[in-house]
Design a protein around this motif. Sequence first.
Motif, PDB file in Angstrom:
ATOM      1  N   CYS A 193      36.413  38.617  23.173  1.00  7.85           N
ATOM      2  CA  CYS A 193      35.729  37.345  22.924  1.00  7.85           C
ATOM      3  C   CYS A 193      35.952  36.425  24.112  1.00  7.85           C
ATOM      4  CB  CYS A 193      36.254  36.701  21.642  1.00  7.85           C
ATOM      5  SG  CYS A 193      35.508  35.103  21.259  1.00  7.85           S
ATOM      6  N   GLY A 194      34.903  36.221  24.882  1.00  5.23           N
ATOM      7  CA  GLY A 194      35.008  35.321  26.021  1.00  5.23           C
ATOM      8  C   GLY A 194      36.015  35.767  27.063  1.00  5.23           C
ATOM      9  N   GLY A 195      36.136  37.069  27.318  1.00  2.00           N
ATOM     10  CA  GLY A 195      37.082  37.573  28.308  1.00  2.00           C
ATOM     11  C   GLY A 195      38.477  37.770  27.786  1.00  2.00           C
ATOM     12  N   LEU A 196      38.717  37.542  26.481  1.00  2.00           N
ATOM     13  CA  LEU A 196      40.011  37.771  25.855  1.00  2.00           C
ATOM     14  C   LEU A 196      39.913  38.969  24.924  1.00  2.00           C
ATOM     15  CD1 LEU A 196      40.968  34.102  24.891  1.00  2.00           C
ATOM     16  CD2 LEU A 196      41.611  35.363  26.940  1.00  2.00           C
ATOM     17  N   TYR A 197      40.996  39.725  24.826  1.00  2.00           N
ATOM     18  CA  TYR A 197      41.017  40.911  23.974  1.00  2.00           C
ATOM     19  C   TYR A 197      42.025  40.718  22.846  1.00  2.00           C
ATOM     20  CZ  TYR A 197      38.078  43.447  27.261  1.00  2.00           C
ATOM     21  OH  TYR A 197      37.030  43.853  28.035  1.00  2.00           O
ATOM     22  N   TYR A 198      41.588  41.085  21.632  1.00  2.00           N
ATOM     23  CA  TYR A 198      42.410  40.927  20.444  1.00  2.00           C
ATOM     24  C   TYR A 198      42.604  42.262  19.739  1.00  2.00           C
ATOM     25  CZ  TYR A 198      41.141  36.007  20.984  1.00  2.00           C
ATOM     26  OH  TYR A 198      40.956  34.743  21.472  1.00  2.00           O
ATOM     27  N   HIS A 199      43.664  42.320  18.978  1.00  2.00           N
ATOM     28  CA  HIS A 199      43.890  43.454  18.083  1.00  2.00           C
ATOM     29  C   HIS A 199      44.545  42.907  16.822  1.00  2.00           C
ATOM     30  CE1 HIS A 199      44.562  47.553  16.780  1.00  2.00           C
ATOM     31  NE2 HIS A 199      45.851  47.284  16.568  1.00  2.00           N
ATOM     32  N   ASP A 200      43.908  43.138  15.687  1.00  2.00           N
ATOM     33  CA  ASP A 200      44.400  42.581  14.419  1.00  2.00           C
ATOM     34  C   ASP A 200      44.587  41.062  14.523  1.00  2.00           C
ATOM     35  OD1 ASP A 200      44.393  45.059  13.263  1.00  2.00           O
ATOM     36  OD2 ASP A 200      46.513  45.456  13.712  1.00  2.00           O
ATOM     37  N   ASN A 201      43.627  40.420  15.195  1.00  2.00           N
ATOM     38  CA  ASN A 201      43.627  38.958  15.357  1.00  2.00           C
ATOM     39  C   ASN A 201      44.764  38.445  16.237  1.00  2.00           C
ATOM     40  OD1 ASN A 201      42.186  36.576  14.812  1.00  2.00           O
ATOM     41  ND2 ASN A 201      43.740  35.907  13.345  1.00  2.00           N
ATOM     42  N   ASN A 202      45.381  39.338  16.998  1.00  2.00           N
ATOM     43  CA  ASN A 202      46.428  38.947  17.946  1.00  2.00           C
ATOM     44  C   ASN A 202      45.890  39.039  19.358  1.00  2.00           C
ATOM     45  OD1 ASN A 202      48.590  38.423  16.165  1.00  2.00           O
ATOM     46  ND2 ASN A 202      48.922  40.622  15.891  1.00  2.00           N
ATOM     47  N   LEU A 203      46.151  38.042  20.163  1.00  2.00           N
ATOM     48  CA  LEU A 203      45.731  38.030  21.560  1.00  2.00           C
ATOM     49  C   LEU A 203      46.606  38.985  22.359  1.00  2.00           C
ATOM     50  CD1 LEU A 203      44.075  36.843  23.898  1.00  2.00           C
ATOM     51  CD2 LEU A 203      45.772  35.008  24.047  1.00  2.00           C
ATOM     52  N   LEU A 204      45.952  39.957  23.031  1.00  2.00           N
ATOM     53  CA  LEU A 204      46.702  40.959  23.790  1.00  2.00           C
ATOM     54  C   LEU A 204      46.552  40.801  25.292  1.00  2.00           C
ATOM     55  CD1 LEU A 204      46.107  44.272  21.794  1.00  2.00           C
ATOM     56  CD2 LEU A 204      48.096  42.788  21.773  1.00  2.00           C
ATOM     57  N   SER A 205      45.346  40.470  25.766  1.00  2.00           N
ATOM     58  CA  SER A 205      45.144  40.428  27.208  1.00  2.00           C
ATOM     59  C   SER A 205      43.907  39.612  27.522  1.00  2.00           C
ATOM     60  CB  SER A 205      44.994  41.853  27.757  1.00  2.00           C
ATOM     61  OG  SER A 205      44.770  41.834  29.147  1.00  2.00           O
ATOM     62  N   GLY A 206      43.755  39.306  28.782  1.00  2.00           N
ATOM     63  CA  GLY A 206      42.579  38.577  29.211  1.00  2.00           C
ATOM     64  C   GLY A 206      42.694  38.177  30.661  1.00  2.00           C
ATOM     65  N   SER A 207      41.592  37.755  31.241  1.00  2.00           N
ATOM     66  CA  SER A 207      41.628  37.278  32.621  1.00  2.00           C
ATOM     67  C   SER A 207      42.356  35.939  32.661  1.00  2.00           C
ATOM     68  CB  SER A 207      40.204  37.108  33.153  1.00  2.00           C
ATOM     69  OG  SER A 207      39.543  36.073  32.456  1.00  2.00           O
ATOM     70  N   LEU A 208      42.880  35.603  33.826  1.00  2.00           N
ATOM     71  CA  LEU A 208      43.619  34.349  33.963  1.00  2.00           C
ATOM     72  C   LEU A 208      42.714  33.162  33.639  1.00  2.00           C
ATOM     73  CD1 LEU A 208      46.220  32.903  34.775  1.00  2.00           C
ATOM     74  CD2 LEU A 208      45.392  32.904  37.138  1.00  2.00           C
ATOM     75  N   GLU A 209      41.461  33.218  34.096  1.00  2.00           N
ATOM     76  CA  GLU A 209      40.537  32.120  33.852  1.00  2.00           C
ATOM     77  C   GLU A 209      40.286  31.939  32.355  1.00  2.00           C
ATOM     78  OE1 GLU A 209      40.059  34.628  35.917  1.00  2.00           O
ATOM     79  OE2 GLU A 209      40.383  33.609  37.848  1.00  2.00           O
ATOM     80  N   ALA A 210      40.108  33.071  31.645  1.00  2.00           N
ATOM     81  CA  ALA A 210      39.851  32.995  30.204  1.00  2.00           C
ATOM     82  C   ALA A 210      41.073  32.487  29.447  1.00  2.00           C
ATOM     83  CB  ALA A 210      39.436  34.373  29.675  1.00  2.00           C
ATOM     84  N   LEU A 211      42.278  32.900  29.905  1.00  2.00           N
ATOM     85  CA  LEU A 211      43.500  32.445  29.249  1.00  2.00           C
ATOM     86  C   LEU A 211      43.680  30.936  29.411  1.00  2.00           C
ATOM     87  CD1 LEU A 211      45.879  35.352  30.323  1.00  2.00           C
ATOM     88  CD2 LEU A 211      45.234  34.799  27.974  1.00  2.00           C
ATOM     89  N   ILE A 212      43.410  30.437  30.611  1.00  2.00           N
ATOM     90  CA  ILE A 212      43.526  28.993  30.851  1.00  2.00           C
ATOM     91  C   ILE A 212      42.530  28.239  29.978  1.00  2.00           C
ATOM     92  CG2 ILE A 212      43.161  27.170  32.556  1.00  2.00           C
ATOM     93  CD1 ILE A 212      44.234  29.111  34.678  1.00  2.00           C
ATOM     94  N   GLN A 213      41.286  28.737  29.965  1.00  2.00           N
ATOM     95  CA  GLN A 213      40.259  28.067  29.160  1.00  2.00           C
ATOM     96  C   GLN A 213      40.623  28.077  27.682  1.00  2.00           C
ATOM     97  OE1 GLN A 213      37.715  26.403  30.493  1.00  2.00           O
ATOM     98  NE2 GLN A 213      37.246  25.665  28.428  1.00  2.00           N
ATOM     99  N   HIS A 214      41.266  29.156  27.251  1.00  2.00           N
ATOM    100  CA  HIS A 214      41.674  29.311  25.856  1.00  2.00           C
ATOM    101  C   HIS A 214      42.702  28.255  25.448  1.00  2.00           C
ATOM    102  CE1 HIS A 214      42.356  31.397  22.096  1.00  2.00           C
ATOM    103  NE2 HIS A 214      43.639  31.577  22.365  1.00  2.00           N
ATOM    104  N   LEU A 215      43.496  27.792  26.422  1.00  2.00           N
ATOM    105  CA  LEU A 215      44.556  26.830  26.128  1.00  2.00           C
ATOM    106  C   LEU A 215      44.118  25.377  26.287  1.00  2.00           C
ATOM    107  CD1 LEU A 215      47.528  28.657  27.902  1.00  2.00           C
ATOM    108  CD2 LEU A 215      47.112  28.486  25.445  1.00  2.00           C
ATOM    109  N   VAL A 216      42.911  25.161  26.795  1.00  2.00           N
ATOM    110  CA  VAL A 216      42.427  23.790  26.985  1.00  2.00           C
ATOM    111  C   VAL A 216      41.950  23.235  25.645  1.00  2.00           C
ATOM    112  CG1 VAL A 216      40.688  22.336  28.093  1.00  2.00           C
ATOM    113  CG2 VAL A 216      41.743  24.236  29.358  1.00  2.00           C
ATOM    114  N   PRO A 217      42.528  22.112  25.191  1.00  2.00           N
ATOM    115  CA  PRO A 217      42.105  21.533  23.904  1.00  2.00           C
ATOM    116  C   PRO A 217      40.629  21.164  23.917  1.00  2.00           C
ATOM    117  CG  PRO A 217      44.143  20.539  24.670  1.00  2.00           C
ATOM    118  CD  PRO A 217      43.612  21.356  25.802  1.00  2.00           C
ATOM    119  N   ASN A 218      39.984  21.346  22.780  1.00  2.00           N
ATOM    120  CA  ASN A 218      38.596  20.928  22.621  1.00  2.00           C
ATOM    121  C   ASN A 218      38.386  20.419  21.207  1.00  2.00           C
ATOM    122  OD1 ASN A 218      38.113  23.205  20.905  1.00  2.00           O
ATOM    123  ND2 ASN A 218      37.934  24.477  22.753  1.00  2.00           N
ATOM    124  N   VAL A 219      37.162  20.097  20.871  1.00  2.00           N
ATOM    125  CA  VAL A 219      36.901  19.489  19.565  1.00  2.00           C
ATOM    126  C   VAL A 219      37.181  20.438  18.418  1.00  2.00           C
ATOM    127  CG1 VAL A 219      35.222  17.825  20.410  1.00  2.00           C
ATOM    128  CG2 VAL A 219      34.468  20.128  19.795  1.00  2.00           C
TER     129      VAL A 219
END
Length: 431
Positions: free
Chosen positions: A28-54
């Motif tokens: 999902c958006g460059g991030l990989y999950y397994h059983d709803n757990n975040l396992l891996s992703g590109s650095l850009e996607a990980l940073i974006q994932h941590l940026v607060p939004n609405v």
Amino acid sequence: MPQTPPFSAMFDSSGYNRNLYQSAEDSCGGLYYHDNNLLSGSLEALIQHLVPNVDYYPDNQMRKIAPKILQLLTEWTETFPYDFRDERMMRNLKDLAHRMASGEETYRKNVQQMMQSLIRKLAALSQYEEVLAKISSTSTDRLTVLKTKPQSIQRDIITVCSDPYTLAQQLTHIELERLNYIGPEEFVQAFVQKDPLDNDKSCYSERKKTRNLEAYVEWFNRLSYLVATEICMPVKKKHRARMIEYFIDVARECFNIGNFNSLMAIISGMNMSPVSRLKKTWGKVKTAKFDILEHQMDPSSNFYNYRTALRGAAQRSLTAHSSREKIVIPFFSLLIKDIYFLNEGCANRLPNGHVNFEKFWELAKQVSEFMTWKQVECPFERDRKILQYLLTVPVFSEDALYLASYESEGPENNIEKDRWKSLRSSLLGRV
């Protein structure tokens, strides 16, 4: 937010999780999950994932996010306080703390405690560095002292501390104090001069801030030279033999305590060439106990014996019933070497460009274990006289050690004779 799973769950016995990239449905958006757990992703996607939004904070109110921000800042200032020696970092922290403190009374008190704790830590660090600088500026070569003061009135370590067990305890005081001031970021800055995830982007424009780590390595070298100096200095063979046996007992007690760094420094000092060449002196020594200690610290098979003993000490620390049993002081140079080769030998990114979580988990594991060990309080009573001697007494340089060794037991070949003459001329002004 999906939770990161335990490290062991991320990898199977053959290495990296082979199921990680099998299904595009788990991405999902460059991030990989397994059983709803975040396992891996590109650095850009990980940073974006941590940026607060609405979606994370729909109300977008400080009161909603303040507890999380306060938790983050508290952990940051407790684990990496040295980051805030930078004026810009401290200014930003104070600004954010002020904004949070203007809210509820609970936040105000917690922010105040956090800032006071950080300031105390930074003040203690500054005082410690001043002490190190003072010790360094007053260091003198033992040979200079001997020239001005007759050897008959020179003190040696046994006159200061006749009990080897007490000396081992005082060495442990020094080790734990110096370990305590090494910040985890120093391990990173010791090896990484560029952004660890970008080989083209410079990350550290300032000089590496590794003073406390370097000071600890210097302490190891000083202790080795101190041991060699104390052995080579006595004129009489029986006194040199007595000194060797004394340090063997000190080293054995260091092993029993779990102080492997002092143990290895003592062994290194006793194995220095000016000491090891004193064959007549060693002939008077009962070396069985020393042979056992050398076996424990044998470098063969990547220090297998030492690593086994270290694991035993670490396990003892986990189930400790007393402060003494909690002590684990690793052979620091080997720890640095392990972290260095882990950093250099493993890629920061996987072939698909994703961050190599396995490498960074292992780095974090080693540094975290060290951070636990360094926080142990020394249970032994401090002896200022002994500590002062260990930290400030002048020691021989390498040349002075060789000269003292040749003066005690004469050169055995022409090469040693030529060196002896050269040293007598340069150091003593004699021919």
